[in-house]
Design a protein around this motif. Structure first.
Motif, PDB file in Angstrom:
ATOM      1  N   THR A 267      81.034  22.362  29.778  1.00 67.87           N
ATOM      2  CA  THR A 267      80.580  21.253  28.936  1.00 67.87           C
ATOM      3  C   THR A 267      79.337  20.597  29.523  1.00 67.87           C
ATOM      4  O   THR A 267      78.386  20.282  28.798  1.00 67.87           O
ATOM      5  CB  THR A 267      81.707  20.217  28.775  1.00 67.87           C
ATOM      6  OG1 THR A 267      82.841  20.844  28.165  1.00 67.87           O
ATOM      7  CG2 THR A 267      81.261  19.052  27.913  1.00 67.87           C
ATOM      8  N   LEU A 271      77.659  24.080  27.083  1.00 67.56           N
ATOM      9  CA  LEU A 271      78.419  25.145  26.433  1.00 67.56           C
ATOM     10  C   LEU A 271      79.721  24.589  25.862  1.00 67.56           C
ATOM     11  O   LEU A 271      80.321  23.682  26.453  1.00 67.56           O
ATOM     12  CB  LEU A 271      78.767  26.253  27.430  1.00 67.56           C
ATOM     13  CG  LEU A 271      77.616  26.905  28.183  1.00 67.56           C
ATOM     14  CD1 LEU A 271      78.156  27.782  29.309  1.00 67.56           C
ATOM     15  CD2 LEU A 271      76.763  27.735  27.232  1.00 67.56           C
ATOM     16  N   THR A 272      80.163  25.127  24.744  1.00 66.07           N
ATOM     17  CA  THR A 272      81.469  24.767  24.198  1.00 66.07           C
ATOM     18  C   THR A 272      82.522  25.675  24.821  1.00 66.07           C
ATOM     19  O   THR A 272      82.453  26.895  24.658  1.00 66.07           O
ATOM     20  CB  THR A 272      81.502  24.936  22.671  1.00 66.07           C
ATOM     21  OG1 THR A 272      80.505  24.105  22.090  1.00 66.07           O
ATOM     22  CG2 THR A 272      82.870  24.570  22.123  1.00 66.07           C
ATOM     23  N   VAL A 305      84.734  28.591  17.390  1.00 67.08           N
ATOM     24  CA  VAL A 305      83.769  27.631  17.923  1.00 67.08           C
ATOM     25  C   VAL A 305      82.366  28.186  17.698  1.00 67.08           C
ATOM     26  O   VAL A 305      82.180  29.380  17.472  1.00 67.08           O
ATOM     27  CB  VAL A 305      83.983  27.344  19.432  1.00 67.08           C
ATOM     28  CG1 VAL A 305      85.325  26.688  19.676  1.00 67.08           C
ATOM     29  CG2 VAL A 305      83.849  28.629  20.253  1.00 67.08           C
ATOM     30  N   ARG A 307      78.190  28.695  18.889  1.00 62.75           N
ATOM     31  CA  ARG A 307      77.445  29.083  20.075  1.00 62.75           C
ATOM     32  C   ARG A 307      76.418  28.007  20.428  1.00 62.75           C
ATOM     33  O   ARG A 307      75.996  27.266  19.538  1.00 62.75           O
ATOM     34  CB  ARG A 307      76.719  30.405  19.805  1.00 62.75           C
ATOM     35  CG  ARG A 307      77.632  31.592  19.578  1.00 62.75           C
ATOM     36  CD  ARG A 307      76.831  32.825  19.218  1.00 62.75           C
ATOM     37  NE  ARG A 307      76.386  32.783  17.817  1.00 62.75           N
ATOM     38  CZ  ARG A 307      75.215  33.230  17.390  1.00 62.75           C
ATOM     39  NH1 ARG A 307      74.339  33.725  18.247  1.00 62.75           N
ATOM     40  NH2 ARG A 307      74.892  33.178  16.123  1.00 62.75           N
ATOM     41  N   CYS A 309      78.695  29.211  23.798  1.00 64.91           N
ATOM     42  CA  CYS A 309      80.053  28.872  24.211  1.00 64.91           C
ATOM     43  C   CYS A 309      80.505  29.828  25.303  1.00 64.91           C
ATOM     44  O   CYS A 309      79.829  30.805  25.634  1.00 64.91           O
ATOM     45  CB  CYS A 309      81.004  28.939  23.019  1.00 64.91           C
ATOM     46  SG  CYS A 309      81.251  30.611  22.393  1.00 64.91           S
TER      47      CYS A 309
END
Length: 421
Positions: A267, A271-272, A305, A307, A309
């Motif tokens: 995070t 990034l997820t 989710v 990108r 990620c």
């Protein structure tokens, strides 16, 4: 995102995961007060045992003594607690002698004494003492069969408990009326302390029949002496009633803690994180196919989710060995992942064992990039042949994509990260 940037990100996620389960940081938080009288004796086993012992020494105010057994090369410079190195994953004579000494030490304890039991993954092989009627060679033979069978860690450790004179709560029995406080670093899906290192200080509620069923399920040849022991143990070896002294236990580090730390780092890097969980089991190549499917869904449809990620997961996969090659479960996972991704653009990954040892190899795991298969083709390598031969080690060695960390002295099992740019 360049390949160098992707590699740096994945390495940082792994380092954060590892730091979150470092015994030097987590053991001090869970130590009980020293006893007002009596001895404090440390007894421990596992790949993290020496570092856990060192953490106790650095943070204990009273007298201290004891013995722990760890894998060769996983030692730490303890001054008060003796550290013995032994064989893993196949047990050896050093582990058997350590177990004998540990039982003898436990039998000297009284009601005023405190036992700090330091338990981590790997202890099942390291702390080996055959049940009455069995030899070390019997244990080694069954252990090798289990390692190659594809059996889960909980199944393997069920068998190990019933062939042991120290596991499944039997070390706790030997401690008599002493108080036992067990600290566990878990390397097993589900984090059941009775499964970690086969629970030497944790009561066992499984039965000998359970062990026989597992051996039959995986078609493991059972020597007559082993069958005799399992058939004559009685309906259960539940050790709850036989532990006399007060006892407490705490699981202090898990795969989920490592994944959570990596997710926080992801995070911070923009990034997820998609955390699939720390209890994933199954054949390495099949689990890799599942991960590849999720990566493809994200790449094509931004589901579940968007990108950029990273997919994070842990647990312990297995390998049913049918070939003659080299390679642990993490390298095999990565080879299957590369084949299933088929050079999907912008996808990078690593799979690594948090103890620094992928099975019995000198590497911790391996990494892949979108050009992995292309680089293999340039060398006339056939990835599917390597996978069929369980030879992922030599595949990634040829590409310089093995990950070698050396012993980390902790162990919460596998860590996997798939970065989708």
């Amino acid at each position: 995102m360049t390949p160098a940037e992707a590699k740096k990100i994945l390495n940082s996620l792994y380092q954060q995961a590892l730091a979150a389960v470092d015994p030097l940081l987590i053991v001090p938080q869970h130590l009980p007060p020293p006893p007002t009288q009596g001895r404090t004796v440390v007894l421990g086993a596992g790949k993290a045992a020496a570092r856990m012992a060192l953490a106790v020494e650095k943070n204990w105010s009273g007298p201290l003594e004891g013995l722990v057994v760890t894998r060769y090369g996983h030692n730490e410079p303890c001054q008060k607690i003796k550290v013995i190195e032994a064989g893993h994953p196949v047990p050896d004579a050093a582990g058997m002698e350590a177990a004998k000494t540990m039982l003898q030490l436990a039998q000297t304890l009284g009601p005023d004494d405190l036992v700090l039991a330091l338990i981590s993954g790997g202890g099942s092989s390291l702390l080996t003492l055959p049940a009455h009627g069995l030899t070390l060679e019997h244990k080694r033979e069954i252990n090798k069969g289990l390692l190659n069978s594809g059996a889960s860690i909980s199944e393997m450790n069920c068998v190990r408990r019933h062939l042991s004179a120290i596991k499944g709560g039997k070390l706790a029995e030997a401690c008599g009326l002493a108080r036992i406080h067990t600290l566990v670093i878990s390397d097993v899906p589900g984090d059941d302390p009775a499964v970690v290192a086969s629970g030497p200080t944790i009561a066992d509620s499984s039965t000998p029949q359970d062990a026989l069923t597992i051996l039959k399920r995986y078609q493991i040849q059972v020597p007559a002496a082993v069958a005799q022991v399992l058939q004559t143990q009685g309906p259960s070896t539940d050790s709850v009633a036989r532990v006399q002294g007060p006892r407490s236990q705490c699981v202090i580090a898990t795969a989920q803690q490592a994944l959570n730390a990596a997710a926080r780092q992801a995070t911070e890097l923009g990034l997820t994180p998609l955390v699939l969980g720390g209890s994933i089991e199954g054949e390495s190549r099949d689990v890799a196919a599942m991960h590849a499917g999720i990566a493809r869904q994200i790449k094509m449809y931004s589901q579940p989710v968007g990108r950029p990620c990273v997919i994070l997961s842990g647990g312990e996969t297995t390998v049913t060995v049918s070939g003659q090659g080299r390679g642990g479960r993490n390298a095999e996972f990565m080879l299957s992942l590369a084949l299933n991704l088929q050079a999907l653009d912008g996808v990078y990954a690593l799979a690594i064992d948090t103890d620094g040892i992928d099975g019995i190899e000198d590497n911790a795991g391996a990494r892949i990039a979108p050009d992995t298969l292309a680089r293999a083709a340039e060398r006339a390598m056939k990835p599917r042949d390597y996978l069929a031969n369980n030879d992922a080690y030599h595949f990634f060695e040829a590409l310089s994509d093995l990950i070698v960390t050396g012993p980390t002295r902790t162990n919460v099992n596998d860590f996997r990260a798939i970065l989708i740019a």
